[in-house]
Write a protein that holds these residues in place. Structure first.
Motif, mmCIF file in Angstrom:
data_model
loop_
_atom_site.group_PDB
_atom_site.id
_atom_site.type_symbol
_atom_site.label_atom_id
_atom_site.label_comp_id
_atom_site.label_asym_id
_atom_site.label_seq_id
_atom_site.Cartn_x
_atom_site.Cartn_y
_atom_site.Cartn_z
ATOM 1 N N ASP A 184 0.815 -1.219 0.000
ATOM 2 C CA ASP A 184 0.000 0.000 0.000
ATOM 3 C C ASP A 184 0.850 1.272 0.000
ATOM 4 O OD1 ASP A 184 -2.277 -1.533 0.036
ATOM 5 O OD2 ASP A 184 -2.405 -1.556 2.228
ATOM 6 N N GLN A 185 2.167 1.145 0.225
ATOM 7 C CA GLN A 185 3.020 2.329 0.328
ATOM 8 C C GLN A 185 3.899 2.521 -0.904
ATOM 9 O OE1 GLN A 185 5.205 1.583 3.911
ATOM 10 N NE2 GLN A 185 3.387 1.494 5.202
ATOM 11 N N ILE A 186 3.712 1.690 -1.925
ATOM 12 C CA ILE A 186 4.550 1.759 -3.126
ATOM 13 C C ILE A 186 4.226 3.030 -3.909
ATOM 14 C CG2 ILE A 186 5.047 0.641 -5.333
ATOM 15 C CD1 ILE A 186 4.508 -2.036 -3.905
ATOM 16 N N GLN A 187 5.254 3.748 -4.315
ATOM 17 C CA GLN A 187 5.107 4.998 -5.061
ATOM 18 C C GLN A 187 5.102 4.700 -6.566
ATOM 19 O OE1 GLN A 187 4.608 8.003 -3.555
ATOM 20 N NE2 GLN A 187 4.577 6.791 -1.658
ATOM 21 N N PHE A 188 4.127 5.230 -7.274
ATOM 22 C CA PHE A 188 4.019 5.032 -8.723
ATOM 23 C C PHE A 188 4.381 6.327 -9.449
ATOM 24 C CE2 PHE A 188 1.454 1.720 -6.933
ATOM 25 C CZ PHE A 188 1.617 0.641 -7.794
ATOM 26 N N ALA A 207 3.763 3.117 -13.035
ATOM 27 C CA ALA A 207 4.359 1.993 -12.320
ATOM 28 C C ALA A 207 5.457 2.461 -11.386
ATOM 29 C CB ALA A 207 4.912 0.985 -13.332
ATOM 30 N N ASN A 208 5.988 1.488 -10.621
ATOM 31 C CA ASN A 208 7.136 1.746 -9.763
ATOM 32 C C ASN A 208 8.391 1.282 -10.490
ATOM 33 O OD1 ASN A 208 9.141 0.445 -7.604
ATOM 34 N ND2 ASN A 208 8.044 2.132 -6.604
ATOM 35 N N ASP A 248 11.549 0.633 -9.631
ATOM 36 C CA ASP A 248 12.353 -0.441 -9.049
ATOM 37 C C ASP A 248 11.694 -1.804 -9.247
ATOM 38 O OD1 ASP A 248 14.244 1.388 -8.208
ATOM 39 O OD2 ASP A 248 13.355 1.623 -6.214
ATOM 40 N N LEU A 249 10.370 -1.831 -9.089
ATOM 41 C CA LEU A 249 9.669 -3.102 -9.246
ATOM 42 C C LEU A 249 9.675 -3.572 -10.702
ATOM 43 C CD1 LEU A 249 6.578 -2.767 -6.859
ATOM 44 C CD2 LEU A 249 8.766 -3.881 -6.450
ATOM 45 N N ILE A 250 9.547 -2.642 -11.635
ATOM 46 C CA ILE A 250 9.592 -3.019 -13.054
ATOM 47 C C ILE A 250 10.987 -3.526 -13.416
ATOM 48 C CG2 ILE A 250 9.310 -2.198 -15.426
ATOM 49 C CD1 ILE A 250 6.711 -2.527 -13.880
ATOM 50 N N ASN A 251 12.031 -2.898 -12.854
ATOM 51 C CA ASN A 251 13.398 -3.399 -13.049
ATOM 52 C C ASN A 251 13.519 -4.840 -12.553
ATOM 53 O OD1 ASN A 251 14.828 -1.289 -14.284
ATOM 54 N ND2 ASN A 251 15.029 -0.176 -12.368
ATOM 55 N N GLU A 252 12.953 -5.081 -11.351
ATOM 56 C CA GLU A 252 12.983 -6.425 -10.763
ATOM 57 C C GLU A 252 12.234 -7.419 -11.652
ATOM 58 O OE1 GLU A 252 13.905 -9.051 -7.473
ATOM 59 O OE2 GLU A 252 14.498 -6.971 -7.794
ATOM 60 N N LEU A 253 11.082 -6.998 -12.166
ATOM 61 C CA LEU A 253 10.256 -7.847 -13.034
ATOM 62 C C LEU A 253 11.035 -8.263 -14.283
ATOM 63 C CD1 LEU A 253 7.321 -8.876 -13.934
ATOM 64 C CD2 LEU A 253 7.128 -6.669 -15.058
ATOM 65 N N VAL A 254 11.611 -7.279 -14.978
ATOM 66 C CA VAL A 254 12.335 -7.549 -16.235
ATOM 67 C C VAL A 254 13.569 -8.413 -15.958
ATOM 68 C CG1 VAL A 254 13.582 -6.491 -18.155
ATOM 69 C CG2 VAL A 254 11.501 -5.412 -17.277
ATOM 70 N N THR A 255 14.286 -8.092 -14.890
ATOM 71 C CA THR A 255 15.503 -8.841 -14.560
ATOM 72 C C THR A 255 15.189 -10.301 -14.260
ATOM 73 O OG1 THR A 255 16.532 -6.839 -13.662
ATOM 74 C CG2 THR A 255 17.467 -8.951 -12.990
ATOM 75 N N ASN A 256 14.148 -10.550 -13.465
ATOM 76 C CA ASN A 256 13.788 -11.933 -13.117
ATOM 77 C C ASN A 256 13.360 -12.726 -14.347
ATOM 78 O OD1 ASN A 256 14.352 -12.000 -10.390
ATOM 79 N ND2 ASN A 256 12.335 -11.303 -9.766
ATOM 80 N N LEU A 257 12.536 -12.112 -15.212
ATOM 81 C CA LEU A 257 12.100 -12.809 -16.425
ATOM 82 C C LEU A 257 13.285 -13.092 -17.345
ATOM 83 C CD1 LEU A 257 8.744 -10.961 -17.275
ATOM 84 C CD2 LEU A 257 9.022 -13.277 -16.381
ATOM 85 N N GLY A 258 14.171 -12.090 -17.502
ATOM 86 C CA GLY A 258 15.338 -12.265 -18.362
ATOM 87 C C GLY A 258 16.287 -13.328 -17.833
ATOM 88 N N GLU A 259 16.565 -13.299 -16.533
ATOM 89 C CA GLU A 259 17.490 -14.278 -15.949
ATOM 90 C C GLU A 259 16.922 -15.688 -16.006
ATOM 91 O OE1 GLU A 259 18.374 -12.892 -12.040
ATOM 92 O OE2 GLU A 259 19.956 -11.509 -12.731
ATOM 93 N N ASN A 260 15.588 -15.818 -15.834
ATOM 94 C CA ASN A 260 14.968 -17.133 -15.968
ATOM 95 C C ASN A 260 15.128 -17.672 -17.388
ATOM 96 O OD1 ASN A 260 13.964 -17.705 -13.382
ATOM 97 N ND2 ASN A 260 12.024 -18.408 -14.250
ATOM 98 N N ALA A 261 14.917 -16.768 -18.376
ATOM 99 C CA ALA A 261 15.045 -17.179 -19.781
ATOM 100 C C ALA A 261 16.468 -17.614 -20.100
ATOM 101 C CB ALA A 261 14.618 -16.025 -20.688
#
Length: 437
Positions: free
Chosen positions: A287-291, A329-330, A332-345
């Protein structure tokens, strides 16, 4: 709640009782007035039918009627006779409303209130054949005098009805609340149907919340068990290798191998701790995430530089193409999202395979697409791949350094941004994950 309902029911009953008493008294008084007026008409007609009100009988008039006041008035308004007063001292009655009406219409009536006597006087006048007017009057109590005289009886009735209302309110309250109390006392029993159909949506919501709480408790319990297991494995390995080295049971190339295994397990332990911290932060601060307004293509392009280097180290082709797409969006979270998907691939790919990342707009909605030519995911595992610590091939995940939390973090970030997540995969051919904002 029970006390409030009880008080409200008693209050409604009291208002109804008092309103009914006042209304009935008013209606009674109206009926009383009509009856008095009707009696005056009849009494006047009886007096007229006697034929004594003419000049021949004027000297003999002596009517002794205690409840009626009889007045005989000539055509010019002079009082010819009054059984209750000295006619010599009486003024002209031609302007009296009831007399004036009788002269013009044949009959007239009026009611005059006496505040000092707290009474009403009813007058009825009728024009006689010779043109004179006969007026009959009767005194009756006013509304308030009647109400005051009957107040003791009314008070007793109100008291009795109030006591009955309190008893009934208490009984009805218990009957109304009983099904709710029964339902509250058996929240775990979902087999019954509520007595009140209005409670069905409420009960449905409670049941859903109850199931969600149980599910969340199970997930938390499973997560705790999984965390303990996942942390225990590298710690056990580190402890074992260190003990062998400490006891000087290894030397030469084997010592170097053990040191490498210790470093590998320590890195895995750090990765696990970092992912657990990330998930905990997402759960606690949602609830405290800044967009902010940001370009998805720009964020993905910045992440691609690091991902490209990781792909090259594993002999994989890496490509990125995109077009500007603004999202709320936030960063930092989008960075985390892209990084996790890329590293999994990259992590679950094949030798000389490829990883493709695209950013584009479709039907006005920004889309992030991550595709690989890796090992793919069997269909029976695709529904659970985003669960925490779920792995299709546990041995391969640990060899490649996977923690089992990357896709769980991705799913959480997607939910926070109200985006949708879809997965297409075929075993042995690769996987495509699509995030639509």
């Amino acid at each position: 709640m029970k006390r409030r309902i009880n008080i409200q029911l008693i209050g409604i009953a009291l208002i109804a009782i008092l309103s009914t008493m006042v209304l009935m008294t008013s209606i009674f008084y109206e009926v009383f007035q009509k009856q008095v007026k009707e009696d005056l008409r009849l009494e006047t007609q009886v007096l007229c039918s006697t034929g004594i009100f003419d000049e021949d009988h004027m000297d003999k008039l002596n009517l002794a009627v205690s409840e009626l006041r009889i007045t005989w008035i000539s055509q010019d308004g002079t009082v010819l006779y009054d059984n209750d007063a000295d006619i010599g001292s009486m003024d002209n009655h031609a302007t009296r409303p009831e007399v004036e009406e009788a002269f013009s219409d044949g009959e007239g009536e009026t009611v005059r209130r006496s505040d000092t006597m707290n009474a009403n006087t009813f007058y009825y006048a009728v024009r006689l054949e010779d043109g004179s007017v006969l007026r009959v009057a009767r005194e009756a109590g006013s509304f308030w005098s009647i109400f005051e005289s009957s107040f003791p009886l009314i008070a007793v009735i109100i008291l009795v009805m109030t006591v009955i209302s309190i008893i009934l309110a208490h009984f009805l309250t218990k009957k109304l609340i009983a099904p709710i109390e029964q339902m509250a006392g058996n929240m775990d029993d979902f087999s019954g149907t509520p007595v009140y159909k209005e409670l069905v949506p409420f009960l449905t919501t409670i049941r859903m919340q109850h199931e969600n709480i149980l599910e969340a408790a199970k997930v938390r319990q499973d997560f705790t068990a999984n965390v303990s297991h996942e942390l225990k494995t590298p710690l056990t390995a580190i402890s074992g290798y260190a003990e062998l080295i400490e006891n000087k049971m290894v030397e030469g190339e084997q010592l170097e191998h053990f040191a490498k295994e210790i470093r590998h397990n320590a890195e895995r332990l750090l990765s696990l701790i970092n992912d657990i911290i990330n998930l905990s932060e997402l759960d606690r601060t949602e609830d405290q995430i800044q967009f902010e307004n940001l370009d998805l293509c720009e964020v993905v392009e910045n992440c691609s530089d690091t991902l490209r280097m990781n792909a090259q180290q594993k002999n994989l082709e890496f490509s990125f193409e995109g077009e500007p797409c603004m999202i709320r969006a936030n960063r930092d979270l989008i960075n985390e999202l892209v990084t996790n998907l890329g590293e999994n691939a990259i992590r679950y790919n094949r030798e000389n395979g490829s990883v493709d990342i695209r950013v584009f707009s479709e039907n006005g909605r920004p889309v992030l697409l991550v595709s690989d030519t890796g090992i793919g995911i069997p269909k029976e595992h695709q529904d659970r791949i985003f669960e925490r610590f779920y792995r299709v091939d546990k041995s391969r995940s640990k060899q490649t350094g996977g923690t089992g939390l990357g896709l769980a973090i991705v799913k959480h970030i997607v939910a926070i941004h109200d985006a949708s997540l879809t997965l297409e995969s075929e075993e042995g051919k690769g996987t495509t994950i699509r995030v639509e904002f």
